[in-house]
Design an enzyme around this catalytic site. Sequence first.
Site, short mmCIF file in Angstrom:
data_model
loop_
_atom_site.label_atom_id
_atom_site.label_comp_id
_atom_site.label_asym_id
_atom_site.label_seq_id
_atom_site.Cartn_x
_atom_site.Cartn_y
_atom_site.Cartn_z
N THR A 280 0.83 -1.21 0.00
CA THR A 280 0.00 0.00 0.00
C THR A 280 0.87 1.26 0.00
O THR A 280 0.72 2.13 -0.87
CB THR A 280 -0.91 0.01 1.26
OG1 THR A 280 -1.62 -1.22 1.28
CG2 THR A 280 -1.86 1.17 1.25
N VAL B 277 13.60 19.97 -4.80
CA VAL B 277 14.83 19.39 -4.23
C VAL B 277 16.07 20.01 -4.87
O VAL B 277 17.10 20.22 -4.22
CB VAL B 277 14.82 17.85 -4.41
CG1 VAL B 277 16.18 17.24 -4.10
CG2 VAL B 277 13.75 17.21 -3.55
N VAL C 281 3.85 7.68 12.41
CA VAL C 281 2.74 8.09 13.29
C VAL C 281 1.80 9.01 12.52
O VAL C 281 2.23 10.01 11.96
CB VAL C 281 3.25 8.85 14.53
CG1 VAL C 281 2.08 9.26 15.43
CG2 VAL C 281 4.24 8.00 15.33
N GLY D 199 0.17 8.95 9.73
CA GLY D 199 0.15 9.04 8.26
C GLY D 199 0.50 10.41 7.73
O GLY D 199 1.63 10.89 7.88
N GLY E 165 -9.74 -1.55 4.90
CA GLY E 165 -8.28 -1.53 4.87
C GLY E 165 -7.64 -0.68 5.95
O GLY E 165 -6.46 -0.37 5.88
N LYS F 26 2.84 4.16 18.54
CA LYS F 26 2.89 5.53 18.02
C LYS F 26 3.14 6.55 19.14
O LYS F 26 3.89 7.51 18.96
CB LYS F 26 1.58 5.83 17.28
CG LYS F 26 1.42 4.99 16.00
CD LYS F 26 0.01 5.08 15.45
CE LYS F 26 -0.15 4.29 14.16
NZ LYS F 26 -1.56 4.15 13.78
N GLY G 88 -3.49 5.07 4.72
CA GLY G 88 -3.89 5.08 3.31
C GLY G 88 -2.70 5.32 2.40
O GLY G 88 -1.69 5.89 2.81
#
Length: 434
Positions: free
Chosen positions: A17, A37, A136, A138, A191, A209, A306
């Site tokens: 994922t 960058v 932690v 997302g 999910g 977390k 996700g």
Amino acid sequence: MSFSKKVIKVGLLGMGTVGRGVYRLLTENADHIESRVGAKVDIKKILVKDINKDRGISIDPNLLTTDAGDILNDKDIDIVVEVIGGTGVAVDYVRRALKNGQSVVTANKDMMALYSKELFELAASNNCNILFGASVAGAVPIIRTLRKSLASDKVQSIYGIINGTTNYILTKMTEEGADFNEMLKEAQAKGYAEADPTADVEGHDAARKIAILASVAFNTYVTLDDVYVEGITKISIDDINYVSELGYVIKLLGIAKIKDEGIEVKVHPTLIPKSHLLASVGGVFNAVFVHGSATGEMMFYGQGAGELPTATAVVADIMDIAVDILRNVPKIVGYSGYTDKPTLPISESENRFYVKILIEDRPGVLASIAMVFGNEGISLGTVIQQDAKKPSDDTTELIFITHATKEKNLQNVLCCIKDLSGVREVKSVIRVEG
Ligand code: NAP
Ligand code: HSE
């Protein structure tokens, strides 16, 4: 500024994922990333377990390998991105990468909650870096914020809704009276849940977390073993309804506080007032409420899991390291000041408590219970007898909300109460914050 190195090479360990999200961001937003960058960021190799698996996106088959050495032995690869997960091969691969001087970006909370000290030291001694912003919450930029934006402040406390699965279950139970097991199945189907959802509902995912957040916030090493953990499996619809009438909601919170004597780190279901900002965080969303000495109160909110939300945090870390490499400063600035600080036992933790007791419905029982609280020096803020909802003709439920007291005092009370004449069962004990 012009850089001699024109391409930063990345090796991806894992293409599930999160790995797929990282691949998509690095390819679909390649120009945007290059302009920020100052050099291209290219994926050179991707390690997977099953090379023939359909991954739902088109990938050059030459990029895929089942040999970790193709990434870890390749001196041309600057950054190794570990998105395999768990504490098995992933840890071994990360150690190897750091020993080779390859900087690491990881989303792996299981690994960081156990091995951060060793991995930071390995990175420092090999003049490379390890960043873990996706481990932690997302997409919520909480680790980055604690490390960088709040670097000059002294964080006092953190309260986090940091497990989407349990927040989804509790939200559905609160708003729709939904059944716990049905909601867990729904969270799994969507999910959100871990492969073994026990880690979600028993609080272990949130514990990993909060250990990571406490380490970063308090500049110390907190591991999973330091965290007191209680999950949500004992929370009943009855409790959710009772506390709602009293003006509260129940949330699974990761809590970290720093005190003169040490650090308190815990995960447990918590009553918070409906007026608190965290009370409005519903569904799978995550939120972290931080209190800093200089900054005051802040809340960070967003998607805690996700493919693309998590990948944005991973790619942000890749970009930070890429810039450091281009400037030739790939060192661990944020961790050099880590010091050991003691973690306090749960018995020293201070809270208000919601206590629900099933009693025989006869004179004197309430008075004898109130006396036990009094003898332990605990004041009662709220006392309710639920006559309208009596479980049977000869029993009733009493609900107490105490004033603040140490956990050990409450445990003494519970020990005495269960043996009192007329007390059938202490049915619920939930801590209250706010
Ligand atoms: P996942 O979908 O299960 O993907 C794992 C990947 O690792 C797969 O591509 C798998 O290969 C590969 N892999 C597994 N064992 C391997 C081995 N022994 N050798 C080589 N490759 C191996 O996991 P995920 O959901 O992306 O999670 C990855 C990490 O991100 C975990 O640490 C997780 O806790 C963290 N995270 C995930 C989320 C989320 O929303 N999913 C959010 C925050 C953090 P195959 O594809 O060939 O099977
Ligand atoms: N199982 C986790 C959750 C996934 O429900 O929050 C993100 O770490």
